[in-house]
Design an enzyme around this catalytic site. Structure first.
Site, PDB file in Angstrom:
ATOM      1  N   TYR A  34       0.856  -1.183   0.000  1.00 18.42           N
ATOM      2  CA  TYR A  34       0.000   0.000   0.000  1.00 18.42           C
ATOM      3  C   TYR A  34       0.893   1.234   0.000  1.00 18.42           C
ATOM      4  O   TYR A  34       1.903   1.288   0.719  1.00 18.42           O
ATOM      5  CB  TYR A  34      -0.894   0.016   1.243  1.00 18.42           C
ATOM      6  CG  TYR A  34      -1.716   1.279   1.390  1.00 18.42           C
ATOM      7  CD1 TYR A  34      -2.985   1.381   0.827  1.00 18.42           C
ATOM      8  CD2 TYR A  34      -1.212   2.385   2.083  1.00 18.42           C
ATOM      9  CE1 TYR A  34      -3.737   2.538   0.952  1.00 18.42           C
ATOM     10  CE2 TYR A  34      -1.959   3.544   2.207  1.00 18.42           C
ATOM     11  CZ  TYR A  34      -3.215   3.618   1.639  1.00 18.42           C
ATOM     12  OH  TYR A  34      -3.950   4.763   1.758  1.00 18.42           O
ATOM     13  N   GLU A 122      -3.529   7.656  -3.777  1.00 17.72           N
ATOM     14  CA  GLU A 122      -3.475   6.355  -3.105  1.00 17.72           C
ATOM     15  C   GLU A 122      -3.271   5.257  -4.139  1.00 17.72           C
ATOM     16  O   GLU A 122      -4.042   5.152  -5.092  1.00 17.72           O
ATOM     17  CB  GLU A 122      -4.764   6.120  -2.331  1.00 17.72           C
ATOM     18  CG  GLU A 122      -4.795   4.788  -1.586  1.00 17.72           C
ATOM     19  CD  GLU A 122      -6.143   4.538  -0.923  1.00 17.72           C
ATOM     20  OE1 GLU A 122      -6.187   4.528   0.323  1.00 17.72           O
ATOM     21  OE2 GLU A 122      -7.141   4.361  -1.646  1.00 17.72           O
TER      22      GLU A 122
END
Length: 312
Positions: A34, A122
């Site tokens: 991530y 993101e």
């Protein structure tokens, strides 16, 4: 999938109509990560957030294994430094050519974040592949609305079909509107007062149907259009208008209410509480009209009357 309604956690139960599909090469994944760049308001600077737990909801990782989330605060003037990239590579367990690729991708991502006035970028998941590649397989971008005038190319990508039609309509009149699931609509001036109004409706046993802030300098036209948007929601069974006039002129709101009620078929309870600048003129305007409304002196009184009115 095209033309079908897609239902996910992000869309809610009502889902979204699929009008576009992105095609991409299938990738063999060795490990998922991530990666995000966003603004840290507490420290007034960008922050890079990375984790070895990619491909899953990052909120779950933060709740169950917060030690697996790593943060690197970035100086807003100095920008991303080589040692900060090395720190993240070490925390993510990346080395050799994989670390070099990650560093190159991260620098490009941070530059994009700054150049495009993003509030968040993101990447989830960021992956490594068996043949040694580092790839961003999925990404989400949020942009600072106040900076979009500098990026007409980005603004042109706006797809209103992905938003609540009521919110799209409200934006045309510079109204801050967010639709909710309740049945008592709110029309308030000021975001803080709007939130307090929703809270007290809930406290009195009701459910707010929306957040609607007409702002400190709303015009009669804005108030009229705000009413039309509110009444376009079939779930709304009552309306609570709560105005505290500082910059706002209460009589402007009153005239907007009268004009709106003259254009629409208002067949639900309307509770109005006015206080502050030019309040007597506002009350006189309402009293001299044929609008069927319930007056209230305080916010608590208004909320109680609104909840009681829809319960009848």
């Amino acid at each position: 999938m095209l033309g079908q309604t897609l239902v996910t956690h992000q869309t809610g139960e009502e889902g979204k109509l699929v009008s576009k599909v992105m095609l991409a090469d299938a990738v063999d994944i060795e490990k998922e990560y991530y990666l995000a760049v966003l603004m840290d308001r507490e420290n007034s600077c960008p922050v890079i957030v990375a984790s070895t737990e990619g491909g899953v909801n990052i909120e779950e990782v933060a709740e169950k294994t917060p030690e697996k989330i790593h943060r690197e605060l970035i100086h807003p003037l100095l920008g991303l430094q080589p040692y900060e990239i090395r720190n993240l590579c070490s925390k993510l367990g990346l080395s050799g050519d994989t670390a070099k690729q990650f560093g190159k991708l991260l620098k490009a991502l941070f530059k994009l974040f700054m150049d495009c006035d993003c509030s968040m970028v993101e990447v989830n998941p960021l992956v490594t592949t068996p043949d040694g590649q580092v790839l961003a397989l999925d990404a989400k971008f949020d942009f600072d609305d106040n900076a979009l005038y500098r990026h007409p190319d980005i603004a042109a990508m706006h797809d209103p079909t992905e938003e609540d039609p009521r919110e799209v309509e409200a934006a045309k009149y510079d109204l801050n509107y967010i639709g909710l699931d309740g049945n008592i609509a709110c029309l308030v001036n000021g975001a803080g007062l709007a939130m307090a109004t929703m809270d007290i409706i809930k406290h009195c046993g009701g459910e707010p149907a929306n957040f609607l802030d007409v702002g400190g300098g709303a015009t009669q036209e804005q108030v009229r259009n705000a009413f039309k948007i509110i009444l376009g929601d079939p779930n709304v069974k009552g309306i609570l208008v709560n105005i505290f006039g500082g910059i706002m002129d209460c009589d402007v709101i009153a005239k907007g209410i009268v004009a709106a009620c003259g254009e629409v078929d208002l067949n639900i309870p309307l509770v109005v509480r006015l206080e502050g600048n030019n309040v007597e003129a506002g009350k006189k305007t309402l009293a001299g009209s044929d609008v069927d409304l319930i007056s209230a002196d305080t916010l608590a009184d208004a909320a109680e009357k609104a909840v009681a009115a829809i319960s009848v």
